[in-house]
Every structure is written in structure tokens, then in C-alpha cells.
Design an enzyme around this catalytic site. Structure first.
Site, PDB file in Angstrom:
ATOM      1  N   HIS A 129      -4.575  -4.840 -10.651  1.00  0.00           N
ATOM      2  CA  HIS A 129      -3.256  -5.251 -10.144  1.00  0.00           C
ATOM      3  C   HIS A 129      -2.478  -5.835 -11.329  1.00  0.00           C
ATOM      4  CE1 HIS A 129      -0.424  -7.837  -7.870  1.00  0.00           C
ATOM      5  NE2 HIS A 129      -0.691  -7.096  -6.810  1.00  0.00           N
ATOM      6  N   ASP A 206     -11.068 -10.766  -9.921  1.00  0.00           N
ATOM      7  CA  ASP A 206      -9.920 -10.854  -9.022  1.00  0.00           C
ATOM      8  C   ASP A 206     -10.433 -10.506  -7.624  1.00  0.00           C
ATOM      9  OD1 ASP A 206      -7.759 -10.281  -7.411  1.00  0.00           O
ATOM     10  OD2 ASP A 206      -6.693  -9.079  -8.905  1.00  0.00           O
ATOM     11  N   GLN A 209      -8.710  -8.802  -2.831  1.00  0.00           N
ATOM     12  CA  GLN A 209      -8.964  -7.812  -1.771  1.00  0.00           C
ATOM     13  C   GLN A 209     -10.404  -7.815  -1.292  1.00  0.00           C
ATOM     14  OE1 GLN A 209      -6.661  -6.419  -0.219  1.00  0.00           O
ATOM     15  NE2 GLN A 209      -4.955  -6.675  -1.632  1.00  0.00           N
ATOM     16  N   LYS A 232      -4.145 -13.604   2.150  1.00  0.00           N
ATOM     17  CA  LYS A 232      -4.842 -12.355   2.449  1.00  0.00           C
ATOM     18  C   LYS A 232      -6.107 -12.627   3.266  1.00  0.00           C
ATOM     19  CE  LYS A 232      -3.194 -10.195  -1.817  1.00  0.00           C
ATOM     20  NZ  LYS A 232      -2.118  -9.279  -1.430  1.00  0.00           N
ATOM     21  N   CYS A 370       1.735  -2.491  -7.093  1.00  0.00           N
ATOM     22  CA  CYS A 370       1.563  -3.357  -8.270  1.00  0.00           C
ATOM     23  C   CYS A 370       0.366  -2.919  -9.109  1.00  0.00           C
ATOM     24  CB  CYS A 370       1.421  -4.827  -7.885  1.00  0.00           C
ATOM     25  SG  CYS A 370       2.823  -5.483  -6.991  1.00  0.00           S
TER      26      CYS A 370
HETATM   27  N1  PLP Z   1      -4.900  -8.886  -7.158  1.00  0.00           N
HETATM   28  C1  PLP Z   1      -5.018  -7.972  -6.198  1.00  0.00           C
HETATM   29  C2  PLP Z   1      -6.149  -6.979  -6.258  1.00  0.00           C
HETATM   30  C3  PLP Z   1      -4.092  -7.955  -5.156  1.00  0.00           C
HETATM   31  O1  PLP Z   1      -4.201  -7.042  -4.192  1.00  0.00           O
HETATM   32  C4  PLP Z   1      -3.053  -8.914  -5.133  1.00  0.00           C
HETATM   33  C5  PLP Z   1      -2.025  -8.905  -4.071  1.00  0.00           C
HETATM   34  O2  PLP Z   1      -1.519  -7.890  -3.668  1.00  0.00           O
HETATM   35  C6  PLP Z   1      -2.986  -9.844  -6.153  1.00  0.00           C
HETATM   36  C7  PLP Z   1      -3.931  -9.808  -7.142  1.00  0.00           C
HETATM   37  C8  PLP Z   1      -1.923 -10.877  -6.211  1.00  0.00           C
HETATM   38  O3  PLP Z   1      -2.046 -11.786  -5.159  1.00  0.00           O
HETATM   39  P1  PLP Z   1      -0.896 -12.859  -4.901  1.00  0.00           P
HETATM   40  O4  PLP Z   1       0.400 -12.098  -4.840  1.00  0.00           O
HETATM   41  O5  PLP Z   1      -1.284 -13.449  -3.579  1.00  0.00           O
HETATM   42  O6  PLP Z   1      -0.950 -13.849  -6.000  1.00  0.00           O
END
Ligand code: PLP
Length: 409
Positions: A129, A206, A209, A232, A370
């Protein structure tokens, strides 16, 4: 402890715990298939927030007055609740942040400042991401260091052989997703950590998900940092967690400076508080922490194993059903997948697919998620993505398939 086995019928009832799901959208039943973007909230989380403001709200300073002590207790109880949820060894390894993005920025900025030098390398995967790419890019620019990227194969699998080739004496840190939000791939995190540690390299995962879909045990995984977002995970927006091993939190410098993170301040110098407060400058998000704790209570009562099994069954059903749609191609066909189904349809942009779904009350994300580098890897602009949570059922999938059938040129 042995989680109570939940059957499909029990999961059917759970939809009623989420008041928003009863709201018609465009005059139709809502099929909410965008939980990878954010989850809906159960009534008991919403009630916990309401109770906090009706009964307990104050700023957190111990020993100032009754309500302040109460807010502090709730905040620290939430920290302990999170510790238990991810099985961290100590509650002071849990840092509250805004979300995954802030957690990764915190590590990239502080690790970068303390340990990154010219010629060093940070190792990522090709399916990260943007929030696990851009902060490292910024840290590398400041230090004169470089990003190296572990490729993925045509199924979206992490190329472990390439990872072993790329990790080397210049590698300072590995930052990798646990589950890809764009492809659904579950990465072999434990093996990655073992291999990285053999080379003396720390690992940040990370977990955005992963965290709501399977039990995560940070000690069993062995990772040095683990980041996730409350929103999430059926909790409010604006609260998230950085788990950091205590030896790392002790030696990294502070991220932001301000109140709540100091022991003593003079104009000459500041003595910082111990972790986790050292990393929590300013008034904390007590409301968010309270909501997060309520969400974890809710989740653990159902059981992460049962939730994972329910979502896997739905993903299998959805994968089989969308194969009926002519010209549809699933992007991300890894052996082990999270609750995510990304696809493209011949002759339609992802945006057109998303609009068709929306017209039929199906909420799904369409676009690059993203994760532009992952899209480019597959030579596409974006995908439509259905993502599943504990409150979804076959009816949601059937509604998705019925909406896809309306795509006509
Ligand atoms: N990393 C992953 C794999 C994600 O799916 C997301 C959110 O879509 C993020 C990071 C970023 O999360 P946040 O926008 O809650 O900081």
C-alpha cells in the site's frame, strides 16, 4: 481457550448487530462489500463511545481529578486489551496512533533518523500500500538510502527466492504487508521474519488487512513492528496501533514532541518519558481507544478462527460465482488469500464496474486501491474489489453477481 463454533446461521444474525447495514441504498438492500476500506461498526461499539462522553470524558493526567483518573484508566485498560489481542509480551509495547499510516510513518521517521545512512537499503514488496512505500521513500531521501523491491509473481505471490537474493549487508529493515489490500495475498510473514532476523534485519509488518480476519500473535510472528488501524477492525476511525518490541521502542528517538511525552523540559533540553508515552505526544484519542477495546471484546466473543472460516467460505463462493461472468478476470490468485476479491471485466473500466455495482446497492471499491505499483505489475489501471467481513453473507455475493450481469456494452 477454545472458541465457540459459530455456524453460518449464527453469522446471519450478526448482520443485525450493525445498524447501518439495515439502511437501504439507492432504494435497495445494502450489500456492503467494502470492509477492506473501512468496516461498519456494531451497536455495542457505538454505545461505548456514547457512554464515554456521557459519563467519563476528561483529559488523561493521573491524579488531577476523578474524571481525569477515570479517562486515564480507560485509556490504559484499552492498551492492555490490545496487548492481549495481539499477544504482545508487554502493554508498553503498544503505541496508540491514528492508524496504520501514522504507525508506519512513526517507524520510518524515527528509524530513518537514528539508523539509516547513505548507501543503506530498505526492502519492500511490490504489492505494498502507498502508506508502506511513501514514508520509506521520504526516509531514504533524507538519508541517501534506497528502496529495494521484492517482486511478486503472476498470482500475486511474494517471491521468497527473490527476497533471499535481495536481502544483504546493506539491508537495514524489511517492511512488508501481512495481507495485500489490492490482491488479497497473505505473505509468508513468519518465514520472512526468520530469514530477515538470520541476517540481523528487523521487520515491520503492515497488518491493516490481516488484523480483523485471523488471530495475530506478534510473538509467534516474531516481527519487530506490527501496524494496524482500528477502523478496519469494527472500531472507530482515528485510532490505530503500532506494536513495537520493547528493545526497539527503547532505542528509537521520539516522533513528535509535545505534552504527555516528557518527564522534564527546560529550554536547554528535554527528558522524554518512557515508551509508549514517548511516542504519544499531545492529548490522546481516549474515545478511539475505548471504542477499539469494545470492538476487540466484540470480535473475541465471536472468535477470530470462526470469522476467518466464515470469510474464507464466502471468498470461495464469490470466486466461483464471479467465474460465471463473461470477460471477468480475478487479479490476485495466491494460494492463501485474505477476504479480498479483486477483478477486472473486459471492456469496462474499474470505475464503470463500480458504478454498475453502486446502482444495485452494492458498495465495492474500484480504482488502484492505493497500490499503484501492484496495478502496474499486472498492466492494469485498477480493479473492482469486493472485500468481506463477518457481517457478509451469500446474499451479498448473489447481489454482486446479479449487478455484474447487468454490465452490457
Ligand atoms: N496498509 C494497507 C494494506 C491498507 O489496506 C491500508 C488501508 O487501506 C493502509 C495500510 C492504510 O490504513 P489507514 O488509511 O487506516 O492508515
Amino acid at each position: 481457550s477454545c472458541p465457540r463454533r459459530m455456524m453460518g446461521a449464527d453469522f446471519q444474525r450478526l448482520r443485525n448487530d450493525f445498524p447501518l447495514l439495515a439502511r437501504p441504498v439507492r432504494g435497495q438492500r445494502l450489500a456492503y462489500l467494502d470492509s477492506a476500506a473501512t468496516t461498519q461498526k456494531p451497536l455495542e461499539v457505538i454505545e461505548a463511545l456514547r457512554r464515554y462522553y456521557l459519563e467519563d470524558n476528561a483529559n488523561t493526567h493521573r491524579g488531577v481529578h476523578f474524571l481525569s483518573d477515570r479517562a486515564t484508566e480507560l485509556y490504559e485498560a484499552a492498551r492492555e486489551r490490545v496487548r492481549r489481542f495481539v499477544n504482545a509480551a508487554r502493554a508498553d509495547e503498544i503505541v496508540f496512533v491514528r492508524g496504520t499510516t501514522e504507525a508506519i510513518n512513526l517507524v520510518a521517521a524515527t528509524f530513518g533518523r537514528a539508523f539509516l545512512r547513505a548507501g543503506d537499503e530498505i526492502l519492500l514488496s511490490a504489492m505494498e500500500h502507498h502508506s508502506n512505500i511513501v514514508p520509506w521513500q521520504i526516509a531514504c531521501e533524507q538519508a541517501g538510502a534506497q528502496l529495494r523491491v521484492v517482486p511478486i509473481d503472476d498470482d500475486g505471490e511474494f517471491r521468497f527466492d527473490e527476497f533471499e537474493r535481495l536481502i544483504g549487508p546493506r539491508t537495514r529493515l524489511v517492511a512488508v504487508t501481512h495481507v495485500s489490500n489490492a490482491l488479497g495475498t497473505v505473505t509468508p510473514l513468519r518465514r520472512i521474519v526468520e530469514r530477515a532476523h538470520a541476517a540481523g534485519v528487523p521487520v515491520l509488518a503492515d497488518g491493516a488487512q490481516a488484523i480483523a480476519h485471523a488471530a495475530v500473535d506478534v510473538q509467534a510472528l516474531g516481527c519487530d513492528f506490527y501496524a494496524f488501524s482500528g477502523h478496519k477492525l469494527y472500531a472507530p476511525m482515528g485510532i490505530g496501533v503500532l506494536y513495537g518490541k520493547s528493545e526497539w521502542l527503547a532505542k528509537l528517538p521520539p516522533y513528535q514532541g509535545g505534552g504527555h511525552m516528557i518527564r522534564d523540559v527546560t529550554f536547554a533540553r528535554t527528558e522524554y518519558d518512557l515508551p509508549p508515552r514517548k511516542y504519544e505526544a499531545g492529548t490522546p484519542n481516549v474515545e478511539g481507544a475505548v471504542g477499539l477495546a469494545a470492538a476487540l471484546d466484540y470480535l473475541e466473543r465471536i472468535g477470530l478462527a470462526a470469522i476467518g472460516a466464515h470469510e474464507r467460505a464466502l471468498l470461495d463462493y464469490a470466486t466461483a460465482r464471479v467465474a460465471e461472468i463473461g470477460g471477468l478476470r480475478v487479479i490476485g490468485t495466491a494460494r492463501e488469500k485474505g477476504a479480498i476479491l479483486s477483478f477486472v471485466v473486459d471492456g469496462f473500466t474499474a470505475g464503470e464496474v463500480g458504478s454498475a455495482l453502486d446502482r444495485h446497492g452494492v458498495a465495492a471499491r474500484s480504482g488502484h486501491h492505493c497500490a499503484l505499483p501492484a496495478m502496474r505489475r499486472f498492466g492494469i489501471e485498477g480493479t473492482a474489489r469486493a472485500s468481506f467481513a463477518l457481517y457478509n453473507d451469500r446474499e451479498d455475493v448473489d447481489q454482486l453477481v446479479a449487478a455484474l450481469r447487468t454490465l452490457r456494452r
